[in-house]
Enzyme design. Sequence first.
Site, PDB file in Angstrom:
ATOM      1  N   HIS A 177       0.862  -1.181   0.000  1.00 43.95           N
ATOM      2  CA  HIS A 177       0.000   0.000   0.000  1.00 43.95           C
ATOM      3  C   HIS A 177       0.898   1.230   0.000  1.00 43.95           C
ATOM      4  O   HIS A 177       1.837   1.313   0.793  1.00 43.95           O
ATOM      5  CB  HIS A 177      -0.908  -0.002   1.233  1.00 43.95           C
ATOM      6  N   HIS A 211       0.721  -4.947   2.530  1.00 44.32           N
ATOM      7  CA  HIS A 211      -0.674  -4.725   2.912  1.00 44.32           C
ATOM      8  C   HIS A 211      -1.559  -5.952   2.728  1.00 44.32           C
ATOM      9  O   HIS A 211      -2.328  -6.298   3.610  1.00 44.32           O
ATOM     10  CB  HIS A 211      -1.210  -3.575   2.062  1.00 44.32           C
TER      11      HIS A 211
HETATM   12  C1  FAD Z   1      -5.302  -1.432   7.794  1.00 40.28           C
HETATM   13  C2  FAD Z   1      -6.086  -2.190   6.763  1.00 40.28           C
HETATM   14  C3  FAD Z   1      -7.067  -1.542   6.025  1.00 40.28           C
HETATM   15  C4  FAD Z   1      -7.808  -2.236   5.066  1.00 40.28           C
HETATM   16  N1  FAD Z   1      -8.817  -1.596   4.393  1.00 40.28           N
HETATM   17  C5  FAD Z   1      -9.595  -2.305   3.536  1.00 40.28           C
HETATM   18  C6  FAD Z   1     -10.725  -1.705   2.911  1.00 40.28           C
HETATM   19  O1  FAD Z   1     -11.046  -0.551   3.144  1.00 40.28           O
HETATM   20  N2  FAD Z   1     -11.459  -2.468   2.052  1.00 40.28           N
HETATM   21  C7  FAD Z   1     -11.156  -3.775   1.770  1.00 40.28           C
HETATM   22  O2  FAD Z   1     -11.854  -4.416   0.980  1.00 40.28           O
HETATM   23  N3  FAD Z   1     -10.097  -4.359   2.367  1.00 40.28           N
HETATM   24  C8  FAD Z   1      -9.327  -3.669   3.244  1.00 40.28           C
HETATM   25  N4  FAD Z   1      -8.268  -4.290   3.855  1.00 40.28           N
HETATM   26  C9  FAD Z   1      -8.052  -5.718   3.614  1.00 40.28           C
HETATM   27  C10 FAD Z   1      -9.110  -6.509   4.389  1.00 40.28           C
HETATM   28  O3  FAD Z   1      -9.345  -5.885   5.620  1.00 40.28           O
HETATM   29  C11 FAD Z   1      -8.675  -7.933   4.643  1.00 40.28           C
HETATM   30  O4  FAD Z   1      -8.202  -8.520   3.471  1.00 40.28           O
HETATM   31  C12 FAD Z   1      -9.851  -8.762   5.162  1.00 40.28           C
HETATM   32  O5  FAD Z   1     -10.412  -8.133   6.281  1.00 40.28           O
HETATM   33  C13 FAD Z   1      -9.400 -10.168   5.504  1.00 40.28           C
HETATM   34  O6  FAD Z   1     -10.434 -10.804   6.184  1.00 40.28           O
HETATM   35  P1  FAD Z   1     -10.272 -12.323   6.630  1.00 40.28           P
HETATM   36  O7  FAD Z   1     -11.523 -12.668   7.334  1.00 40.28           O
HETATM   37  O8  FAD Z   1      -9.841 -13.130   5.482  1.00 40.28           O
HETATM   38  O9  FAD Z   1      -9.030 -12.290   7.637  1.00 40.28           O
HETATM   39  P2  FAD Z   1      -8.801 -11.449   9.039  1.00 40.28           P
HETATM   40  O10 FAD Z   1      -9.838 -10.396   9.108  1.00 40.28           O
HETATM   41  O11 FAD Z   1      -7.416 -11.080   9.058  1.00 40.28           O
HETATM   42  O12 FAD Z   1      -9.139 -12.549  10.115  1.00 40.28           O
HETATM   43  C14 FAD Z   1      -8.279 -13.638  10.339  1.00 40.28           C
HETATM   44  C15 FAD Z   1      -8.798 -14.437  11.517  1.00 40.28           C
HETATM   45  O13 FAD Z   1      -8.108 -15.677  11.594  1.00 40.28           O
HETATM   46  C16 FAD Z   1      -7.734 -15.937  12.931  1.00 40.28           C
HETATM   47  N5  FAD Z   1      -6.532 -16.769  12.922  1.00 40.28           N
HETATM   48  C17 FAD Z   1      -5.379 -16.556  12.251  1.00 40.28           C
HETATM   49  N6  FAD Z   1      -4.498 -17.533  12.517  1.00 40.28           N
HETATM   50  C18 FAD Z   1      -5.104 -18.389  13.365  1.00 40.28           C
HETATM   51  C19 FAD Z   1      -4.705 -19.585  14.028  1.00 40.28           C
HETATM   52  N7  FAD Z   1      -3.477 -20.106  13.899  1.00 40.28           N
HETATM   53  N8  FAD Z   1      -5.590 -20.202  14.840  1.00 40.28           N
HETATM   54  C20 FAD Z   1      -6.824 -19.684  15.034  1.00 40.28           C
HETATM   55  N9  FAD Z   1      -7.255 -18.552  14.449  1.00 40.28           N
HETATM   56  C21 FAD Z   1      -6.410 -17.915  13.631  1.00 40.28           C
HETATM   57  C22 FAD Z   1      -7.480 -14.567  13.523  1.00 40.28           C
HETATM   58  O14 FAD Z   1      -7.546 -14.616  14.928  1.00 40.28           O
HETATM   59  C23 FAD Z   1      -8.613 -13.776  12.869  1.00 40.28           C
HETATM   60  O15 FAD Z   1      -9.787 -13.945  13.621  1.00 40.28           O
HETATM   61  C24 FAD Z   1      -7.524  -3.606   4.821  1.00 40.28           C
HETATM   62  C25 FAD Z   1      -6.532  -4.258   5.555  1.00 40.28           C
HETATM   63  C26 FAD Z   1      -5.822  -3.572   6.524  1.00 40.28           C
HETATM   64  C27 FAD Z   1      -4.780  -4.296   7.306  1.00 40.28           C
END
Ligand code: FAD
Length: 519
Positions: free
Chosen positions: A230, A338
């Site tokens: 990013h 990012h």
């Molecule tokens: C600062 C920031 C801003 C962003 N802004 C945007 C935006 O505006 N729009 C957009 O579309 N995207 C955005 N993104 C990207 C987006 O937020 C993420 O890609 C998305 O939220 C990922 O969701 P997820 O559910 O796949 O993973 P996450 O939300 O990262 O959740 C992962 C989960 O897995 C669990 N976990 C991980 N490892 C283990 C383990 N070994 N054992 C048990 N549990 C585990 C964690 O505890 C967590 O609950 C942003 C990202 C960041 C960092």
Amino acid sequence: METIKTDVLIFGSGVAGLITALSISNDKNVILVSKARLRGSNTYYAQGGVAVALSDLDNVEKHKKDTLETGIHLSDEEIVSILVTEGRDRIKDLIGYGVNFDKNSSAQYEFRQEAAHSERRILHVADKTGNSIENVLIKELKKRKNIVILEKHFLEELICRDEFCFGAVIYNSLTSTETIVHSNSTILATGGAGQVYEKNTNWIGSTGDGLAAAYNAGAIIRDMEFYQFHPTAIQLKKKRRGIKNFLISEAVRGEGAIIVNSTGERFLFQYDHRGELAPRDIVSRAILNEIETGANVYLDLTKMEGNVKAKFPVIYRNCLKAGLDITVDPIQIVPVAHYMIGGILTDKDGETTINRLYACGECACVGVHGANRLASNSLLECMVFGYRVAQSVNKLSKNNKKSPLIKQQKQEREHMSLYTIFNTKNELQSRMYRFVGIKRTLKSMQNTLLWIQKTTKTIDGSFNKKYYAQFKELDNLLCVGELITRSAIERKESRGAHFRIDYPEIDNSLDYIHTSFVK
Ligand SMILES: Cc1cc2nc3c(=O)[nH]c(=O)nc-3n(C[C@H](O)[C@H](O)[C@H](O)COP(=O)(O)OP(=O)(O)OC[C@H]3O[C@@H](n4cnc5c(N)ncnc54)[C@H](O)[C@@H]3O)c2cc1C
């Protein structure tokens, strides 16, 4: 070791895991595991919003075209069609759950502009969209009687044999005990791995655990060379909740913020006619080029129209805490890691190459993003494919296969100190940022790979029972670092988020050719 049984086992309480859990039918028992508290996730920190073609001027064809163009001949057209079409329904579900996206003075949804989108299509809740979505979905989750929530439990390893998944071993970080969970289906929604890089926007637990577990179990991992940087983050003087770099959402540029160098020049137009609204890889590389000449680069929000504080309250407050007033001064920025574009290969229903093992969200590679992610398509992907995983799992019959036997509780054969764990992690992060980051060369990647492989061998057999999560996260980050580096060495061209100084041009013969690894 205690053994428990469930119909569905989900790892992750970000938006992908939550939407999946909430979409599983009520007659199935679900265990949802999170290694931290429920809100510990990248989702919680998402600022800008969710891309969706719902405005009067927009349509799914335009959204699809923008996504495919940004993916540069590596996105899967059918998957992108699913994303943009079903995304509209998933947003309506979210509104149904109670997410209040911002509206304008005529009580119509307010769509923001972000880079490389041909229309204003970003729905948002100020600049705390992820936080709002998490809060609403967690509230809903807690109402469900069929879902058991296990916080502070860590995915240790998947139980797989002959390309079939029987569940997983989990580690309770509070009691230091392991449990075997036998499950009819297992879903990884464990997010990205931004912590593999020294400078990143991700939450502290973004360490590629699910990806490493899937790889170790024999699943195919795809497109890992594409790690999106990013362009606009600030460097914090002191870590806050483990975070060193704070992201300034792309939405601020969509609303008129500009990027300038030390002499006040808007240099991005030398690189792309879209200037500040060019795709992230172009803007990140241009900023890095400028920094390498010794200049500083600034994001200037002072000339933006409207009330900056009201539009971006979280960004305003966080910058102020870091001693920066965005309404008065341009702020110094740096590009940081990012988003993990590659991941565990899945089909359109989220099934990996291992039967009964599913993946969705940032840990998965279903084929949406190709070589580059279009801004704000990630939250949408989590919802669309999380929902599809649930629909697929809802139809599964009972598995009658016998699970393999699991070894006894892990013993501490060779103790690895917390000090060594942190030092090794810092060294890995630094090498990855410098040598397998925004600009790459063969020599430096080869050296990094050698270092990773040597270090992995050194820690093999070590363990730290007290600091289990920290130890295991390091192990997983080394695995992710190795996969990124090997993939980046393999792809001899530059495309999207992958840029090689020794192969600076795109090679069209590599269109739709993916990099894959299996253990
Ligand atoms: C600062 C920031 C801003 C962003 N802004 C945007 C935006 O505006 N729009 C957009 O579309 N995207 C955005 N993104 C990207 C987006 O937020 C993420 O890609 C998305 O939220 C990922 O969701 P997820 O559910 O796949 O993973 P996450 O939300 O990262 O959740 C992962 C989960 O897995 C669990 N976990 C991980 N490892 C283990 C383990 N070994 N054992 C048990 N549990 C585990 C964690 O505890 C967590 O609950 C942003 C990202 C960041 C960092």
